[in-house]
Design a protein around this motif. Structure first.
Motif, PDB file in Angstrom:
ATOM      1  N   UNK A 135       0.829  -1.213   0.000  1.00  0.00           N
ATOM      2  CA  UNK A 135       0.000   0.000   0.000  1.00  0.00           C
ATOM      3  C   UNK A 135       0.865   1.266   0.000  1.00  0.00           C
ATOM      4  N   UNK A 136       1.984   1.221   0.719  1.00  0.00           N
ATOM      5  CA  UNK A 136       2.905   2.360   0.734  1.00  0.00           C
ATOM      6  C   UNK A 136       3.555   2.523  -0.638  1.00  0.00           C
ATOM      7  N   UNK A 137       4.008   1.408  -1.199  1.00  0.00           N
ATOM      8  CA  UNK A 137       4.696   1.456  -2.495  1.00  0.00           C
ATOM      9  C   UNK A 137       3.771   1.953  -3.599  1.00  0.00           C
ATOM     10  N   UNK A 138       2.487   1.615  -3.498  1.00  0.00           N
ATOM     11  CA  UNK A 138       1.524   2.043  -4.521  1.00  0.00           C
ATOM     12  C   UNK A 138       0.847   3.360  -4.147  1.00  0.00           C
ATOM     13  N   UNK A 139       1.407   4.016  -3.146  1.00  0.00           N
ATOM     14  CA  UNK A 139       1.011   5.369  -2.743  1.00  0.00           C
ATOM     15  C   UNK A 139      -0.429   5.445  -2.233  1.00  0.00           C
ATOM     16  N   UNK A 140      -0.935   4.306  -1.722  1.00  0.00           N
ATOM     17  CA  UNK A 140      -2.215   4.369  -1.020  1.00  0.00           C
ATOM     18  C   UNK A 140      -2.002   4.934   0.379  1.00  0.00           C
ATOM     19  N   UNK A 141      -0.810   4.705   0.943  1.00  0.00           N
ATOM     20  CA  UNK A 141      -0.417   5.284   2.234  1.00  0.00           C
ATOM     21  C   UNK A 141       0.815   6.147   1.991  1.00  0.00           C
ATOM     22  N   UNK A 195     -12.969   1.178   1.351  1.00  0.00           N
ATOM     23  CA  UNK A 195     -12.550  -0.166   0.927  1.00  0.00           C
ATOM     24  C   UNK A 195     -12.231  -0.254  -0.557  1.00  0.00           C
ATOM     25  N   UNK A 196     -12.982   0.482  -1.393  1.00  0.00           N
ATOM     26  CA  UNK A 196     -12.741   0.431  -2.838  1.00  0.00           C
ATOM     27  C   UNK A 196     -11.334   0.930  -3.179  1.00  0.00           C
ATOM     28  N   UNK A 197     -10.839   1.927  -2.426  1.00  0.00           N
ATOM     29  CA  UNK A 197      -9.488   2.437  -2.679  1.00  0.00           C
ATOM     30  C   UNK A 197      -8.436   1.398  -2.307  1.00  0.00           C
ATOM     31  N   UNK A 198      -8.674   0.694  -1.202  1.00  0.00           N
ATOM     32  CA  UNK A 198      -7.747  -0.360  -0.791  1.00  0.00           C
ATOM     33  C   UNK A 198      -7.779  -1.499  -1.798  1.00  0.00           C
ATOM     34  N   UNK A 199      -8.969  -1.869  -2.258  1.00  0.00           N
ATOM     35  CA  UNK A 199      -9.098  -2.942  -3.251  1.00  0.00           C
ATOM     36  C   UNK A 199      -8.307  -2.620  -4.514  1.00  0.00           C
ATOM     37  N   UNK A 200      -8.418  -1.379  -4.987  1.00  0.00           N
ATOM     38  CA  UNK A 200      -7.684  -0.993  -6.198  1.00  0.00           C
ATOM     39  C   UNK A 200      -6.179  -1.068  -5.969  1.00  0.00           C
ATOM     40  N   UNK A 201      -5.734  -0.611  -4.808  1.00  0.00           N
ATOM     41  CA  UNK A 201      -4.300  -0.623  -4.512  1.00  0.00           C
ATOM     42  C   UNK A 201      -3.752  -2.037  -4.413  1.00  0.00           C
ATOM     43  N   UNK A 202      -4.567  -2.967  -3.928  1.00  0.00           N
ATOM     44  CA  UNK A 202      -4.116  -4.345  -3.740  1.00  0.00           C
ATOM     45  C   UNK A 202      -4.415  -5.240  -4.937  1.00  0.00           C
TER      46      UNK A 202
END
Length: 218
Positions: A135-141, A195-202
């Motif tokens: 999540x950090x690498x994909x800039x979600x965090x 949750x949709x943002x996390x789903x996209x990131x993962x």
């Protein structure tokens, strides 16, 4: 002596675990989170199984909902479960759990995790740390500092604090502090992320997290 409460629907676990821990006193062992909350007991840590619904208690809170209820009641929660899906375990962190440990771990490892949470620390297994790193690498965090990122990378690869201390030339206590701050930051961020943002990131399918992700407490 650390005072703990155990929440587990398995009678054998409730009966046996208390006698197997050396440095932790299990002052109460119950089958539901609701029962513990109703008793209003003061303990240092709650050891919580995630799967609490069975034939005799079909409506019991379980999973992330149980974590969230206990955290809102003021308890420090360490999840102790056979659950292996890392996004479910990450959802427990998002719900406020301070630790996650597998029932497959040796008992001394589990007890050390309970004690760490009781002392105000954070315990997250390498697979969940790896998910957070994604999540950090994909800039979600994006809220972590450089040292926190270094500690996250080490924990995601299963490095101990001693091994990281040698690599980064920092004390173990300093690294534990970075890790504790990191988990608090990540938990706060995930609580307010859709949750949709996390789903996209993962790379998960739409709706995969709906049943697992905690509701925002804002």
């Amino acid at each position: 002596m650390i005072r703990a409460a155990l929440v587990d629907d398995a009678t054998v676990i409730r009966g046996a675990l208390a006698g197997m821990l050396r440095e932790i006193e299990v002052v109460v062992a119950v089958s539901t989170a609701e029962e513990l909350i109703a008793r209003r007991l003061e303990v240092d840590v709650v050891v919580l199984d995630l799967h609490l619904v069975n034939r005799t208690q079909p409506d019991a809170l379980q999973g992330v909902a149980a974590v969230q209820a206990l955290v809102e009641a003021g308890y420090a929660v360490c999840v102790y479960s056979q659950e292996e899906r890392r996004w479910v375990l990450a959802a427990c962190i998002a719900a406020g759990a301070r630790g996650v440990v597998s029932k497959a771990e040796p008992l001394d490892v589990a007890e050390q995790a309970f004690a760490e949470v009781a002392a105000g620390g954070s315990v997250v297994p390498a697979p969940v740390a790896g998910l957070i790193e994604v999540l950090v690498r994909r800039r979600s965090i994006t809220l972590l500092g450089e040292r926190q990122r270094q500690v996250l990378a080490g924990r995601a690869r299963g490095l101990t604090y001693a091994e990281m201390a040698q690599q980064l030339h920092l004390s173990e206590s300093t690294l534990r502090g970075y890790w504790h701050e990191l988990i608090g930051t990540v938990s706060e961020h995930l609580q307010h992320t859709a949750p949709a943002d996390i789903e996209r990131a993962l790379g998960l399918a739409p709706g995969d997290l709906l049943d697992a992700w905690p509701r925002s407490r804002s």
